[in-house]
Design an enzyme around this catalytic site. Structure first.
Site, PDB file in Angstrom:
ATOM      1  N   GLU A  48       0.970  -1.205  -0.030  1.00 41.05           N
ATOM      2  CA  GLU A  48       0.153   0.207   0.086  1.00 41.05           C
ATOM      3  C   GLU A  48       1.032   1.186   0.127  1.00 41.05           C
ATOM      4  O   GLU A  48       1.864   1.581   0.865  1.00 41.05           O
ATOM      5  CB  GLU A  48      -0.930  -0.048   1.227  1.00 41.05           C
ATOM      6  CG  GLU A  48      -1.577   1.294   1.416  1.00 41.05           C
ATOM      7  CD  GLU A  48      -2.572   1.806   0.142  1.00 41.05           C
ATOM      8  OE1 GLU A  48      -2.364   3.049  -0.025  1.00 41.05           O
ATOM      9  OE2 GLU A  48      -3.243   0.981  -0.305  1.00 41.05           O
ATOM     10  N   GLN A  49       0.752   2.256  -0.823  1.00 39.86           N
ATOM     11  CA  GLN A  49       1.498   3.257  -0.837  1.00 39.86           C
ATOM     12  C   GLN A  49       1.310   4.367  -0.021  1.00 39.86           C
ATOM     13  O   GLN A  49       2.297   4.972   0.539  1.00 39.86           O
ATOM     14  CB  GLN A  49       1.103   3.891  -2.116  1.00 39.86           C
ATOM     15  CG  GLN A  49      -0.036   4.533  -2.721  1.00 39.86           C
ATOM     16  CD  GLN A  49      -0.274   5.295  -3.924  1.00 39.86           C
ATOM     17  OE1 GLN A  49       0.555   5.682  -4.683  1.00 39.86           O
ATOM     18  NE2 GLN A  49      -1.434   5.766  -4.175  1.00 39.86           N
ATOM     19  N   ARG A 123     -17.462   3.142   5.414  1.00 35.71           N
ATOM     20  CA  ARG A 123     -16.287   2.312   4.757  1.00 35.71           C
ATOM     21  C   ARG A 123     -15.126   1.901   5.645  1.00 35.71           C
ATOM     22  O   ARG A 123     -14.638   0.603   5.590  1.00 35.71           O
ATOM     23  CB  ARG A 123     -15.922   3.230   3.523  1.00 35.71           C
ATOM     24  CG  ARG A 123     -16.920   3.490   2.498  1.00 35.71           C
ATOM     25  CD  ARG A 123     -16.442   4.247   1.146  1.00 35.71           C
ATOM     26  NE  ARG A 123     -15.209   3.319   0.678  1.00 35.71           N
ATOM     27  CZ  ARG A 123     -15.920   2.776  -0.470  1.00 35.71           C
ATOM     28  NH1 ARG A 123     -17.125   2.693  -0.965  1.00 35.71           N
ATOM     29  NH2 ARG A 123     -15.241   1.927  -1.094  1.00 35.71           N
ATOM     30  N   TYR A 230     -28.877   7.394   4.419  1.00 32.72           N
ATOM     31  CA  TYR A 230     -29.190   6.139   5.477  1.00 32.72           C
ATOM     32  C   TYR A 230     -28.016   6.189   6.563  1.00 32.72           C
ATOM     33  O   TYR A 230     -27.350   6.848   6.521  1.00 32.72           O
ATOM     34  CB  TYR A 230     -28.997   4.751   4.489  1.00 32.72           C
ATOM     35  CG  TYR A 230     -27.627   4.569   3.728  1.00 32.72           C
ATOM     36  CD1 TYR A 230     -26.258   4.443   4.222  1.00 32.72           C
ATOM     37  CD2 TYR A 230     -27.560   4.824   2.600  1.00 32.72           C
ATOM     38  CE1 TYR A 230     -25.157   4.365   3.716  1.00 32.72           C
ATOM     39  CE2 TYR A 230     -26.430   5.017   1.790  1.00 32.72           C
ATOM     40  CZ  TYR A 230     -25.240   4.621   2.121  1.00 32.72           C
ATOM     41  OH  TYR A 230     -24.002   4.652   1.707  1.00 32.72           O
ATOM     42  N   ASP A 308     -12.351  -1.896  -8.482  1.00 29.51           N
ATOM     43  CA  ASP A 308     -12.154  -0.742  -9.117  1.00 29.51           C
ATOM     44  C   ASP A 308     -11.265  -0.798 -10.367  1.00 29.51           C
ATOM     45  O   ASP A 308     -11.458  -0.085 -11.250  1.00 29.51           O
ATOM     46  CB  ASP A 308     -12.257   0.284  -8.310  1.00 29.51           C
ATOM     47  CG  ASP A 308     -13.418   0.804  -7.569  1.00 29.51           C
ATOM     48  OD1 ASP A 308     -14.493   0.033  -7.812  1.00 29.51           O
ATOM     49  OD2 ASP A 308     -13.487   1.598  -6.788  1.00 29.51           O
TER      50      ASP A 308
END
Length: 431
Positions: A48-49, A123, A230, A308
């Site tokens: 992970e950068q 998230r 929501y 993605d």
């Protein structure tokens, strides 16, 4: 039968232990890949950068197809400490006065139909539980990949900004819509602006109007715009996201902001209750939605894509994170089923996943047109169609997806299905 099962475990176990997997990207898709690969006994390292793992953005929906996989990872109970179980989903309301056009009765029917409930969450809470399923030794932070090449024997070679070179057996690009890995598989082209921008805010529950605090996913739809809200974070916040035509100053960034006045101007004339909700959210974020056409292939040799990076989709079906988790589970099983031939495993993986994700990309794209119809005959026909159909049943092809049924006949099923169900190194899975 016991002997055959033992032989299957020995064959799969011996092969997967020798595989070395590099995952680029430590978001939801990358962590899910690391977790499911570990479950299959496959060593994986996530690069992970960023200097720390954190999920920007706000809320998301975890429908039954994703909840099912979180349960199989053994992290659903932890997730539920922070999630909100929905009682009503896809509650479409008319922009002008809030007339309910259609709604899913999740409380009564969701588990009965699909074996799981539907939840909303921040998230960061989903990222946290996926992170808990990956050992510290499997994550390397501050690692920005600057080059991906292939040796003469087909082995991928990764070069990082700090000078380190890594030569794994397989590279998984889970590095998002601006993926470095994607450019080595498909023709390099920039993502296109969709002409749509999104406003977002997290509204503290004590400031949010009562109608927005219900355990419901509500969509207000109208000419050129729609707005969704929501509860998330165990009800402490209301997630608010709204879509409108993008202006010339819209940028693709989770950190760009707009003003409350700009947000209100986009929804002028809408139900006055929404004005109260928008004002309660404070300074909103604003970003432009990017658009990419579906890929015909995700893999090249021992390099593949996930999430993605493979299939960015508009958020209008709430399936972006869910599809990344599905990708991760299927990819792990395929690699466990073909430990001696990773390239074949990756071909099988994309064969299993591309038709489903392409369909979701297409219907998510079309939803923007459907939601944003101007008032008139087409809008009236749309509203009638909403009233005539139960969205919980209509979306069954999304929610009913089950990993143990989808890959039937694949190498992954024939070699490792028993191994998967035995719950290698974890709790036994439900039969």
């Amino acid at each position: 039968m016991a002997t055959a099962e033992a032989e299957c475990e020995q064959m799969v176990g011996a092969g997967v232990k020798n595989l070395r997997i590099a995952i680029l990207g430590g978001g939801i898709g990358g962590l899910a890949a690391g977790a499911f690969l570990r479950r299959e006994g496959i060593s994986a390292t996530i690069y992970e950068q960023a200097s720390q793992l954190k999920e920007v953005g706000a809320g998301l929906v975890v429908a039954p197809n994703a909840a099912r996989l979180l349960r199989r990872l053994g992290v659903l109970d932890d997730f539920l400490r922070h999630a909100v179980r929905l009682e009503i989903g896809w509650e479409f309301r008319r922009w002008q006065d809030g007339t309910v056009l259609s709604a899913e009765d999740l409380a009564a029917a969701c588990e009965q139909l699909y074996g799981e409930h539907t939840y909303t969450a921040h998230r960061a809470d989903l990222l946290h539980v996926l992170r808990s399923a990956v050992p510290d030794s499997g994550i390397r932070l501050g690692k920005r990949c600057v080059d991906l090449t292939t040796r003469g024997d087909g082995r991928p070679v990764l070069r990082f900004a700090d000078g380190e070179i890594v030569e794994p057996d397989v590279v998984i690009g889970a590095d998002g819509i601006h993926s470095v890995v994607r450019s080595t598989i498909a023709e390099s082209s920039p993502a296109a602006y969709s002409g749509i921008c999104a406003f977002r805010a997290l509204v503290p529950s004590e400031r949010a109007p009562a109608f927005s605090r219900r355990n419901a996913q509500t969509l207000w739809i109208g000419p050129g715009h729609h707005l969704v809200h929501y509860p998330v974070s165990a009800g402490r916040f209301v997630n608010l996201v709204a879509f409108a035509p993008a202006g010339d100053d819209a940028v693709e960034s989770w950190t760009a902001t707009a003003t409350v006045e700009e947000f209100l101007a986009e929804f002028e004339g809408w139900d006055p209750r929404l004005t109260e909700l928008i004002q309660a959210g404070g300074t909103p974020g604003r970003w432009a939605l990017l658009d990419r056409a579906p890929l015909r292939r995700w893999s090249k040799g021992a390099v593949t894509l996930l999430g993605d990076a493979a299939h960015p989709m508009f958020p209008f079906f709430g399936q972006g994170a869910a599809q990344a988790i599905e990708d991760a589970a299927v990819l792990a099983r395929c690699l466990a089923g073909e430990p001696g031939d990773p390239s074949q495993a990756l071909r099988r993986y994309e064969t299993l996943r591309i038709p489903r994700t392409r369909r979701l990309q297409e219907v998510s794209h079309a939803r923007a047109l459907i939601n944003h119809l101007p008032d008139g005959p087409e809008q009236q026909a749309r509203d009638k169609s909403f009233a005539d159909a139960d969205p919980l049943v209509a979306n069954g092809w999304i929610y009913a997806y089950d990993l143990d049924e989808a890959p039937e006949g694949s190498a992954a099923t024939s070699r490792s299905a028993m191994y998967w169900r035995a719950g290698r190194g974890t709790r036994k899975l439900p039969e």
